[in-house]
Design a protein around this motif. Structure first.
Motif, PDB file in Angstrom:
ATOM      1  N   UNK A 135       0.817  -1.217  -0.310  1.00  0.00           N
ATOM      2  CA  UNK A 135       0.093   0.147  -0.045  1.00  0.00           C
ATOM      3  C   UNK A 135       0.675   0.729  -0.149  1.00  0.00           C
ATOM      4  N   UNK A 136       0.346   1.979  -0.995  1.00  0.00           N
ATOM      5  CA  UNK A 136       1.174   3.060  -0.611  1.00  0.00           C
ATOM      6  C   UNK A 136       1.238   4.265  -0.293  1.00  0.00           C
ATOM      7  N   UNK A 137       1.956   5.147   0.658  1.00  0.00           N
ATOM      8  CA  UNK A 137       2.079   6.059   0.627  1.00  0.00           C
ATOM      9  C   UNK A 137       0.555   6.922   0.777  1.00  0.00           C
ATOM     10  N   UNK A 138      -0.288   7.575  -0.201  1.00  0.00           N
ATOM     11  CA  UNK A 138      -1.170   7.999  -0.287  1.00  0.00           C
ATOM     12  C   UNK A 138      -2.126   7.319  -1.056  1.00  0.00           C
ATOM     13  N   UNK A 139      -2.557   6.082  -1.091  1.00  0.00           N
ATOM     14  CA  UNK A 139      -3.660   5.572  -1.151  1.00  0.00           C
ATOM     15  C   UNK A 139      -4.690   5.238   0.237  1.00  0.00           C
ATOM     16  N   UNK A 140      -5.729   5.492   0.104  1.00  0.00           N
ATOM     17  CA  UNK A 140      -6.708   5.369   1.063  1.00  0.00           C
ATOM     18  C   UNK A 140      -6.612   4.122   1.799  1.00  0.00           C
ATOM     19  N   UNK A 141      -6.480   3.752   3.954  1.00  0.00           N
ATOM     20  CA  UNK A 141      -6.444   3.151   4.302  1.00  0.00           C
ATOM     21  C   UNK A 141      -7.310   3.283   5.212  1.00  0.00           C
ATOM     22  N   UNK A 142      -7.901   1.635   5.767  1.00  0.00           N
ATOM     23  CA  UNK A 142      -9.173   1.691   6.625  1.00  0.00           C
ATOM     24  C   UNK A 142      -8.311   1.415   8.251  1.00  0.00           C
ATOM     25  N   UNK A 143      -8.807   1.896   8.867  1.00  0.00           N
ATOM     26  CA  UNK A 143      -8.662   1.324  10.430  1.00  0.00           C
ATOM     27  C   UNK A 143      -9.530   1.421  11.083  1.00  0.00           C
ATOM     28  N   UNK A 144      -9.739   0.575  12.626  1.00  0.00           N
ATOM     29  CA  UNK A 144     -10.201   0.850  13.770  1.00  0.00           C
ATOM     30  C   UNK A 144      -9.945   1.339  14.920  1.00  0.00           C
ATOM     31  N   UNK A 145     -10.466   2.205  15.878  1.00  0.00           N
ATOM     32  CA  UNK A 145      -9.626   3.050  16.828  1.00  0.00           C
ATOM     33  C   UNK A 145      -9.829   0.937  17.866  1.00  0.00           C
ATOM     34  N   UNK A 146      -8.495   0.544  18.372  1.00  0.00           N
ATOM     35  CA  UNK A 146      -8.964  -0.630  19.379  1.00  0.00           C
ATOM     36  C   UNK A 146      -8.852  -0.291  20.508  1.00  0.00           C
ATOM     37  N   UNK A 147      -7.723   1.037  20.990  1.00  0.00           N
ATOM     38  CA  UNK A 147      -7.589   1.352  22.322  1.00  0.00           C
ATOM     39  C   UNK A 147      -6.826   2.700  22.412  1.00  0.00           C
ATOM     40  N   UNK A 148      -7.378   3.418  22.738  1.00  0.00           N
ATOM     41  CA  UNK A 148      -6.975   5.394  23.831  1.00  0.00           C
ATOM     42  C   UNK A 148      -6.465   4.897  24.587  1.00  0.00           C
ATOM     43  N   UNK A 149      -5.094   5.505  24.391  1.00  0.00           N
ATOM     44  CA  UNK A 149      -3.766   5.735  25.894  1.00  0.00           C
ATOM     45  C   UNK A 149      -3.637   6.552  25.273  1.00  0.00           C
ATOM     46  N   UNK A 150      -4.167   7.773  26.233  1.00  0.00           N
ATOM     47  CA  UNK A 150      -3.207   8.760  27.030  1.00  0.00           C
ATOM     48  C   UNK A 150      -3.408   9.956  25.537  1.00  0.00           C
ATOM     49  N   UNK A 151      -1.771  10.280  25.254  1.00  0.00           N
ATOM     50  CA  UNK A 151      -2.172  10.943  23.779  1.00  0.00           C
ATOM     51  C   UNK A 151      -1.975  10.582  22.404  1.00  0.00           C
ATOM     52  N   UNK A 152      -2.263   8.760  22.967  1.00  0.00           N
ATOM     53  CA  UNK A 152      -2.346   8.183  21.236  1.00  0.00           C
ATOM     54  C   UNK A 152      -2.988   6.872  21.378  1.00  0.00           C
ATOM     55  N   UNK A 153      -3.779   7.201  20.083  1.00  0.00           N
ATOM     56  CA  UNK A 153      -4.883   5.879  19.274  1.00  0.00           C
ATOM     57  C   UNK A 153      -4.490   4.728  19.039  1.00  0.00           C
ATOM     58  N   UNK A 154      -4.415   3.473  19.032  1.00  0.00           N
ATOM     59  CA  UNK A 154      -4.040   2.514  18.617  1.00  0.00           C
ATOM     60  C   UNK A 154      -4.692   2.193  18.293  1.00  0.00           C
ATOM     61  N   UNK A 155      -4.804   1.995  16.431  1.00  0.00           N
ATOM     62  CA  UNK A 155      -5.249   2.001  15.224  1.00  0.00           C
ATOM     63  C   UNK A 155      -5.080  -0.084  14.492  1.00  0.00           C
TER      64      UNK A 155
END
Length: 64
Positions: free
Chosen positions: A1-21
Motif C-alpha cells: 500500500x502506497x503512502x497516498x492510498x486510502x487506508x481504513x482503520x478501527x480504533x483499538x484502544x486510546x492510551x493518553x495522547x495516542x490511539x492504537x489503530x
C-alpha cells in the motif's frame, strides 16, 4: 500500500495522547492483522472513541 492510498482503520484502544489503530481490509472489513499502529491523537478527529472507524487519505484521518 502506497503512502497516498486510502487506508481504513478501527480504533483499538486510546492510551493518553495516542490511539492504537488496527488496519482493516476495507471500510466495512475485518482487521487485516493484529499489529497495532500508534497514532498521536492530535492527528485524529476529536470525536474518536474505541471502535470508531477511520479512513486515512493523504495523511488526513476522517471518521467513517
Amino acid at each position: 500500500m502506497g503512502k497516498f492510498e486510502e487506508a481504513f482503520y478501527v480504533v483499538d484502544a486510546i492510551d493518553g495522547d495516542y490511539a492504537n489503530l488496527l488496519l482493516l481490509d476495507g471500510p466495512d472489513g475485518e482487521a487485516a492483522d493484529d499489529e497495532v499502529c500508534p497514532v498521536a491523537r492530535f492527528l485524529l478527529p476529536d470525536a474518536i472513541e474505541e471502535g470508531s472507524r477511520l479512513v486515512r487519505h493523504y495523511f488526513e484521518y476522517t471518521l467513517i
